[in-house]
Design a protein around this motif. Structure first.
Motif, short mmCIF file in Angstrom:
data_model
loop_
_atom_site.label_atom_id
_atom_site.label_comp_id
_atom_site.label_asym_id
_atom_site.label_seq_id
_atom_site.Cartn_x
_atom_site.Cartn_y
_atom_site.Cartn_z
N THR A 271 -34.71 -51.74 -5.71
CA THR A 271 -36.12 -51.47 -5.96
C THR A 271 -36.60 -50.29 -5.13
O THR A 271 -37.37 -49.43 -5.60
CB THR A 271 -36.97 -52.71 -5.65
OG1 THR A 271 -36.49 -53.82 -6.42
CG2 THR A 271 -38.43 -52.45 -5.97
N LEU A 272 -36.15 -50.22 -3.89
CA LEU A 272 -36.53 -49.12 -3.02
C LEU A 272 -36.02 -47.79 -3.54
O LEU A 272 -36.74 -46.78 -3.53
CB LEU A 272 -35.99 -49.38 -1.61
CG LEU A 272 -36.35 -48.35 -0.54
CD1 LEU A 272 -37.86 -48.30 -0.34
CD2 LEU A 272 -35.64 -48.67 0.77
N LEU A 273 -34.78 -47.78 -4.03
CA LEU A 273 -34.22 -46.55 -4.58
C LEU A 273 -34.97 -46.10 -5.84
O LEU A 273 -35.20 -44.91 -6.05
CB LEU A 273 -32.73 -46.75 -4.89
CG LEU A 273 -31.82 -46.94 -3.68
CD1 LEU A 273 -30.40 -47.29 -4.12
CD2 LEU A 273 -31.81 -45.69 -2.82
N ILE A 274 -35.36 -47.06 -6.67
CA ILE A 274 -36.12 -46.73 -7.87
C ILE A 274 -37.49 -46.17 -7.49
O ILE A 274 -38.00 -45.23 -8.13
CB ILE A 274 -36.26 -47.97 -8.77
CG1 ILE A 274 -34.88 -48.38 -9.31
CG2 ILE A 274 -37.21 -47.69 -9.93
CD1 ILE A 274 -34.89 -49.65 -10.12
N MET A 275 -38.08 -46.68 -6.43
CA MET A 275 -39.37 -46.17 -5.98
C MET A 275 -39.25 -44.73 -5.51
O MET A 275 -40.19 -43.94 -5.67
CB MET A 275 -39.91 -47.06 -4.85
CG MET A 275 -40.37 -48.44 -5.31
SD MET A 275 -40.96 -49.47 -3.95
CE MET A 275 -42.34 -48.48 -3.36
N PHE A 276 -38.11 -44.38 -4.92
CA PHE A 276 -37.88 -42.98 -4.53
C PHE A 276 -37.91 -42.07 -5.76
O PHE A 276 -38.48 -40.97 -5.72
CB PHE A 276 -36.54 -42.84 -3.82
CG PHE A 276 -36.52 -43.45 -2.44
CD1 PHE A 276 -37.69 -43.56 -1.72
CD2 PHE A 276 -35.35 -43.90 -1.88
CE1 PHE A 276 -37.69 -44.12 -0.45
CE2 PHE A 276 -35.33 -44.45 -0.61
CZ PHE A 276 -36.51 -44.56 0.11
N LEU A 277 -37.30 -42.54 -6.86
CA LEU A 277 -37.31 -41.74 -8.08
C LEU A 277 -38.71 -41.63 -8.66
O LEU A 277 -39.13 -40.57 -9.12
CB LEU A 277 -36.36 -42.36 -9.10
CG LEU A 277 -34.86 -42.17 -8.87
CD1 LEU A 277 -34.07 -42.85 -9.98
CD2 LEU A 277 -34.50 -40.69 -8.81
N ILE A 278 -39.44 -42.72 -8.65
CA ILE A 278 -40.79 -42.71 -9.19
C ILE A 278 -41.68 -41.76 -8.40
O ILE A 278 -42.52 -41.04 -8.96
CB ILE A 278 -41.38 -44.13 -9.19
CG1 ILE A 278 -40.58 -45.04 -10.15
CG2 ILE A 278 -42.85 -44.13 -9.58
CD1 ILE A 278 -41.01 -46.48 -10.15
N ALA A 279 -41.48 -41.72 -7.09
CA ALA A 279 -42.27 -40.81 -6.25
C ALA A 279 -42.04 -39.36 -6.62
O ALA A 279 -42.95 -38.53 -6.51
CB ALA A 279 -41.94 -41.05 -4.78
N GLN A 280 -40.83 -39.04 -7.09
CA GLN A 280 -40.54 -37.67 -7.49
C GLN A 280 -41.20 -37.30 -8.81
O GLN A 280 -41.38 -36.11 -9.10
CB GLN A 280 -39.02 -37.48 -7.63
CG GLN A 280 -38.27 -37.50 -6.31
CD GLN A 280 -38.60 -36.28 -5.46
OE1 GLN A 280 -39.39 -36.34 -4.54
NE2 GLN A 280 -37.99 -35.17 -5.76
N MET A 281 -41.56 -38.28 -9.61
CA MET A 281 -42.12 -38.01 -10.93
C MET A 281 -43.62 -37.76 -10.89
O MET A 281 -44.18 -37.23 -11.85
CB MET A 281 -41.83 -39.20 -11.86
CG MET A 281 -40.35 -39.49 -12.05
SD MET A 281 -40.07 -40.95 -13.10
CE MET A 281 -38.29 -41.09 -13.00
N VAL A 282 -44.29 -38.13 -9.82
CA VAL A 282 -45.74 -37.97 -9.74
C VAL A 282 -46.08 -36.52 -9.43
O VAL A 282 -45.56 -35.96 -8.46
CB VAL A 282 -46.33 -38.89 -8.66
CG1 VAL A 282 -47.85 -38.72 -8.59
CG2 VAL A 282 -45.96 -40.34 -8.93
N PRO A 283 -46.91 -35.86 -10.23
CA PRO A 283 -47.28 -34.47 -9.95
C PRO A 283 -48.03 -34.34 -8.63
O PRO A 283 -48.87 -35.19 -8.29
CB PRO A 283 -48.18 -34.09 -11.14
CG PRO A 283 -47.89 -35.10 -12.19
CD PRO A 283 -47.51 -36.36 -11.48
N ILE A 284 -47.71 -33.29 -7.89
CA ILE A 284 -48.37 -33.07 -6.60
C ILE A 284 -49.87 -32.86 -6.79
O ILE A 284 -50.69 -33.33 -6.00
CB ILE A 284 -47.73 -31.88 -5.88
CG1 ILE A 284 -46.27 -32.17 -5.56
CG2 ILE A 284 -48.49 -31.54 -4.61
CD1 ILE A 284 -45.55 -31.03 -4.87
N GLU A 285 -50.23 -32.15 -7.85
CA GLU A 285 -51.65 -31.87 -8.09
C GLU A 285 -52.46 -33.14 -8.26
O GLU A 285 -53.64 -33.17 -7.89
CB GLU A 285 -51.80 -30.98 -9.32
CG GLU A 285 -51.23 -29.57 -9.17
CD GLU A 285 -49.72 -29.54 -9.30
OE1 GLU A 285 -49.14 -28.48 -9.03
OE2 GLU A 285 -49.13 -30.57 -9.67
N ALA A 286 -51.85 -34.17 -8.85
CA ALA A 286 -52.58 -35.42 -9.07
C ALA A 286 -52.87 -36.16 -7.77
O ALA A 286 -53.78 -36.99 -7.72
CB ALA A 286 -51.78 -36.33 -10.02
#
Length: 284
Positions: free
Chosen positions: A113-128
């Motif tokens: 779950t922690l590793l998947i959260m790392f991937l999800i964090a990469q998908m969020v746009p910085i501008e948002a």
């Protein structure tokens, strides 16, 4: 030997020539903006603002660079950028190395779950996340400080760094760790004297990406450094030459060229480690 010599004399296959030509074309396309930046920096003001731009100049000048270096705050901007980028590189490399070792060598609950959260964090746009982070920095009292630039870049660089270093740590055989323990090495000694040198190419690779991201940042610098100009970074120096009515494009391009040089120097220093790191090489 004769067959090998004959093979070398054979003409290259058409698909290989096409691939090489395509690679050269892509390289030229990528390098063209850099060429235009340097060209605009050495062009006279009349040619820079001309309605008929030309990809050359017969009267190169260093006036734009002179205006850049006459800025008294340039040295302070440079040191601020160096401090922010250096802190991000060192902190992200250290934390990512320890985190990658933990998620690779240890079995614990919610590891996947922690590793998947790392991937999800990469998908969020910085501008948002800029506005929520602004309020977060304001409530923490970090606005107008260099810490408000270090923490966001550290947070955004860690997921990529951990994922990349995880492959390097996983490639080191566990038998090597067991042998080190048999020989009397502690876990700390194995971590820093054996594992760290083996994954250093990966650390060099992630350091390049962290350095470039922090060094070239304009969004966070513009959002979090509002009134304390003494804490501004080098990208903010571009605003000195930008005026909505009469922008000094020569000065902007010269400042951009000066700002690019440290990145090139850093890349040259770690290029060998970077190549082996991107290739995933681990030496035994």
């Amino acid at each position: 030997m004769l067959r090998a010599a004959a093979a070398r004399l054979r003409p290259a296959r058409p698909w290989r020539l096409a691939a090489e030509a395509a690679a050269v074309a892509v390289a030229l396309l990528v390098a063209f903006p850099l060429y235009w930046m340097v060209l605009s920096a050495v062009k006279p003001a009349g040619e820079v603002q001309s309605d008929r731009p030309r990809p050359w100049t017969l009267e190169p000048t260093l006036d734009s660079f002179r205006r850049v270096f006459e800025n008294q705050d340039l040295g302070r901007y440079f040191l601020n950028s160096l401090a922010v980028a250096g802190a991000v590189v060192v902190a992200s490399a250290l934390i990512a190395f320890l985190a990658a070792t933990a998620v690779t060598r240890f079995r614990f609950r919610f590891r996947t779950t922690l590793l998947i959260m790392f991937l999800i964090a990469q998908m969020v746009p910085i501008e948002a996340l800029t506005i929520p982070m602004f309020f977060l920095m304001r409530d923490a009292g970090l606005l107008n400080t260099l810490g408000s630039l270090v923490l966001p870049h550290l947070a955004f660089s860690l997921p990529f760094a951990i994922w990349m270093l995880r492959g390097f740590v996983k490639a080191v055989p566990e038998a090597l760790e067991e042998q080190a323990f048999i020989d009397g090495a502690s876990r700390t000694r194995f971590l820093w004297q054996i594992l760290f040198p083996l994954v250093f190419p990966g650390l060099a690779a992630v350091s390049v990406f962290s350095f470039i991201s922090a060094w070239n940042d304009f969004l966070f610098a513009k959002s979090f450094i509002i009134s304390a100009t003494e804490n501004s970074t080098l990208p903010m120096a571009l605003l000195v030459f930008f005026d909505s009515e009469t922008p000094d494009w020569g000065g902007v391009m010269a400042a951009s060229t000066v700002m690019t040089l440290p990145v090139l120097v850093f890349f040259v220093l770690v290029q060998r480690r970077l190549v082996s790191g991107l290739g995933g090489a681990v030496k035994d």
